[in-house]
Design an enzyme around this catalytic site. Structure first.
Site, PDB file in Angstrom:
ATOM      1  N   CYS A 114       0.855  -1.189   0.000  1.00 62.12           N
ATOM      2  CA  CYS A 114       0.000   0.000   0.000  1.00 62.12           C
ATOM      3  C   CYS A 114       0.884   1.230   0.000  1.00 62.12           C
ATOM      4  O   CYS A 114       1.871   1.293   0.735  1.00 62.12           O
ATOM      5  CB  CYS A 114      -0.879  -0.018   1.249  1.00 62.12           C
ATOM      6  SG  CYS A 114      -1.928   1.443   1.422  1.00 62.12           S
ATOM      7  N   HIS A 157      -9.269  -3.586  -2.079  1.00 61.61           N
ATOM      8  CA  HIS A 157      -8.272  -2.843  -1.305  1.00 61.61           C
ATOM      9  C   HIS A 157      -8.610  -1.347  -1.311  1.00 61.61           C
ATOM     10  O   HIS A 157      -8.539  -0.684  -0.269  1.00 61.61           O
ATOM     11  CB  HIS A 157      -6.873  -3.103  -1.894  1.00 61.61           C
ATOM     12  CG  HIS A 157      -5.747  -2.370  -1.249  1.00 61.61           C
ATOM     13  ND1 HIS A 157      -4.707  -3.009  -0.581  1.00 61.61           N
ATOM     14  CD2 HIS A 157      -5.469  -1.029  -1.170  1.00 61.61           C
ATOM     15  CE1 HIS A 157      -3.859  -2.087  -0.113  1.00 61.61           C
ATOM     16  NE2 HIS A 157      -4.281  -0.882  -0.466  1.00 61.61           N
ATOM     17  N   GLU A 158      -8.979  -0.824  -2.478  1.00 70.45           N
ATOM     18  CA  GLU A 158      -9.282   0.616  -2.592  1.00 70.45           C
ATOM     19  C   GLU A 158     -10.612   0.963  -1.907  1.00 70.45           C
ATOM     20  O   GLU A 158     -10.716   2.020  -1.262  1.00 70.45           O
ATOM     21  CB  GLU A 158      -9.287   1.052  -4.056  1.00 70.45           C
ATOM     22  CG  GLU A 158      -7.966   0.816  -4.809  1.00 70.45           C
ATOM     23  CD  GLU A 158      -6.731   1.255  -4.039  1.00 70.45           C
ATOM     24  OE1 GLU A 158      -6.791   2.279  -3.329  1.00 70.45           O
ATOM     25  OE2 GLU A 158      -5.702   0.559  -4.119  1.00 70.45           O
ATOM     26  N   HIS A 161     -10.145   1.430   1.636  1.00 66.83           N
ATOM     27  CA  HIS A 161      -9.618   2.757   2.002  1.00 66.83           C
ATOM     28  C   HIS A 161     -10.733   3.780   2.228  1.00 66.83           C
ATOM     29  O   HIS A 161     -10.637   4.607   3.136  1.00 66.83           O
ATOM     30  CB  HIS A 161      -8.675   3.296   0.920  1.00 66.83           C
ATOM     31  CG  HIS A 161      -7.262   2.817   1.067  1.00 66.83           C
ATOM     32  ND1 HIS A 161      -6.528   2.948   2.227  1.00 66.83           N
ATOM     33  CD2 HIS A 161      -6.431   2.215   0.172  1.00 66.83           C
ATOM     34  CE1 HIS A 161      -5.321   2.443   2.054  1.00 66.83           C
ATOM     35  NE2 HIS A 161      -5.232   1.976   0.815  1.00 66.83           N
TER      36      HIS A 161
HETATM   37  C1  4LI Z   1       6.438  -1.641 -11.027  1.00 64.99           C
HETATM   38  C2  4LI Z   1       5.914  -1.119 -12.198  1.00 64.99           C
HETATM   39  C3  4LI Z   1       5.182  -9.090  -5.016  1.00 64.99           C
HETATM   40  C4  4LI Z   1       5.135  -8.389  -3.797  1.00 64.99           C
HETATM   41  C5  4LI Z   1       4.063  -9.232  -5.813  1.00 64.99           C
HETATM   42  C6  4LI Z   1       5.612  -2.289 -10.127  1.00 64.99           C
HETATM   43  C7  4LI Z   1       4.572  -1.236 -12.483  1.00 64.99           C
HETATM   44  C8  4LI Z   1       3.915  -7.801  -3.404  1.00 64.99           C
HETATM   45  C9  4LI Z   1       2.854  -8.655  -5.437  1.00 64.99           C
HETATM   46  C10 4LI Z   1       4.254  -2.423 -10.366  1.00 64.99           C
HETATM   47  C11 4LI Z   1       2.768  -7.929  -4.221  1.00 64.99           C
HETATM   48  C12 4LI Z   1       3.757  -1.893 -11.564  1.00 64.99           C
HETATM   49  C13 4LI Z   1       1.322  -4.573  -6.105  1.00 64.99           C
HETATM   50  C14 4LI Z   1      -0.389  -4.423  -4.576  1.00 64.99           C
HETATM   51  C15 4LI Z   1       1.129  -6.163  -4.439  1.00 64.99           C
HETATM   52  C16 4LI Z   1       3.860  -7.063  -2.120  1.00 64.99           C
HETATM   53  C17 4LI Z   1      -1.168  -1.409  -4.871  1.00 64.99           C
HETATM   54  C18 4LI Z   1       3.984  -4.148  -8.632  1.00 64.99           C
HETATM   55  C19 4LI Z   1       2.549  -2.171  -8.649  1.00 64.99           C
HETATM   56  C20 4LI Z   1       2.943  -4.928  -7.920  1.00 64.99           C
HETATM   57  C21 4LI Z   1       1.479  -2.923  -7.944  1.00 64.99           C
HETATM   58  C22 4LI Z   1      -3.427  -2.308  -4.244  1.00 64.99           C
HETATM   59  C23 4LI Z   1      -2.445  -4.455  -3.236  1.00 64.99           C
HETATM   60  C24 4LI Z   1      -2.071  -2.636  -4.851  1.00 64.99           C
HETATM   61  C25 4LI Z   1       1.661  -8.847  -6.324  1.00 64.99           C
HETATM   62  C26 4LI Z   1       4.070  -7.192   0.298  1.00 64.99           C
HETATM   63  C27 4LI Z   1       0.609  -0.116  -3.881  1.00 64.99           C
HETATM   64  N1  4LI Z   1       0.238  -3.900  -5.642  1.00 64.99           N
HETATM   65  N2  4LI Z   1       1.788  -5.671  -5.501  1.00 64.99           N
HETATM   66  N3  4LI Z   1       0.038  -5.534  -3.931  1.00 64.99           N
HETATM   67  N4  4LI Z   1       3.386  -3.058  -9.432  1.00 64.99           N
HETATM   68  N5  4LI Z   1       1.977  -4.079  -7.236  1.00 64.99           N
HETATM   69  N6  4LI Z   1      -1.512  -3.802  -4.149  1.00 64.99           N
HETATM   70  N7  4LI Z   1       1.577  -7.308  -3.842  1.00 64.99           N
HETATM   71  N8  4LI Z   1       4.061  -7.779  -1.011  1.00 64.99           N
HETATM   72  N9  4LI Z   1      -0.266  -1.253  -3.888  1.00 64.99           N
HETATM   73  O1  4LI Z   1       3.557  -5.889  -2.116  1.00 64.99           O
HETATM   74  O2  4LI Z   1      -1.290  -0.610  -5.779  1.00 64.99           O
HETATM   75  S1  4LI Z   1      -4.056  -3.935  -3.848  1.00 64.99           S
HETATM   76 CL1  4LI Z   1       2.086  -2.030 -11.931  1.00 64.99          CL
HETATM   77 NI    NI Z   2      -3.571   1.098  -0.120  1.00 63.52          NI
END
Ligand code: 4LI
Ligand code: NI
Length: 187
Positions: A114, A157-158, A161
């Protein structure tokens, strides 16, 4: 332009408030906010822009994370394959509402991150694996969409929030990786 400076972090009371519905039609200012939120997500996913402005990548952002307690969220989920960049969903959602969901639960193998949480919180975050969602777009048009797996998880998730809920509220405190047998783990 929205940057990480605009995003409030865990401990800020706004993240624990139930945000207010927007009245339709939304104001010009609210419309611009929605556009800026979506642009932030796109910027955060662009390696050059993200490096230049020190943005952490995200696929979803909710207005309360900007200390604006309104039921407004943006999601931008890029397509799986590189090259052709057709996003799975890219939308600004006004007053989003889950009108029905599957009994089946799902969670991400790697857990959730997040933009308002500057630490890794390990553990499974069980959510509905499929949802039916309604929302209004910035022009006031009503949308009804069915989503599953990753996009459904991001939306939940959103929506959490805008209800003052953080992802780690759903993690089993004693056994972070313990989940019911019927929960689908998706990568
Ligand atoms: C770089 C360029 C590994 C760890 C895999 C990165 C473009 C985690 C996952 C991204 C994890 C992009 C994401 C979310 C997770 C982890 C969110 C990378 C961005 C993967 C988004 C809201 C939860 C959303 C899948 C603790 C900021 N996003 N990974 N969770 N990506 N991203 N969430 N989990 N482990 N969070 O974080 O936007 S729902 Cl697209
Ligand atoms: Ni969040």
């Amino acid at each position: 332009m929205i940057t990480m400076e605009d995003i409030i972090r865990e401990g800020h009371p706004t993240l624990r408030m139930v945000a207010k519905e927007l009245t339709l039609p939304i104001s010009e200012e609210e419309k611009q906010l929605g556009k800026d939120m979506l642009q932030f997500l796109k910027n955060s996913q662009d390696p050059e822009i993200a490096e230049k402005y020190n943005l952490r990548a995200g696929v979803g952002l909710a207005a309360p994370q900007l200390d604006i307690s309104k039921r407004l969220v943006a999601v931008h989920i890029p397509g799986i394959e590189e090259g052709i960049d057709e996003p799975i969903i890219s939308a600004v959602m006004v007053n989003p509402k889950i009108i029905s969901h599957s009994v089946q639960s799902a969670c991400l193998t790697e857990g959730e991150g997040c933009l308002s949480v500057d630490r890794e919180v390990p553990g499974y975050v069980p959510r509905h694996s499929r949802i039916t969602l309604t929302y209004f777009d910035l022009e006031g048009e009503l949308h009804k969409t069915r989503l599953k797996n990753y996009p459904a998880i991001v939306i939940q998730h959103e929506i959490d929030h805008i209800n003052g809920i953080m992802f780690y509220d759903h993690i089993n405190k004693e056994h972070p990786f313990k989940i019911d047998d019927d929960v689908k783990v998706i990568s």
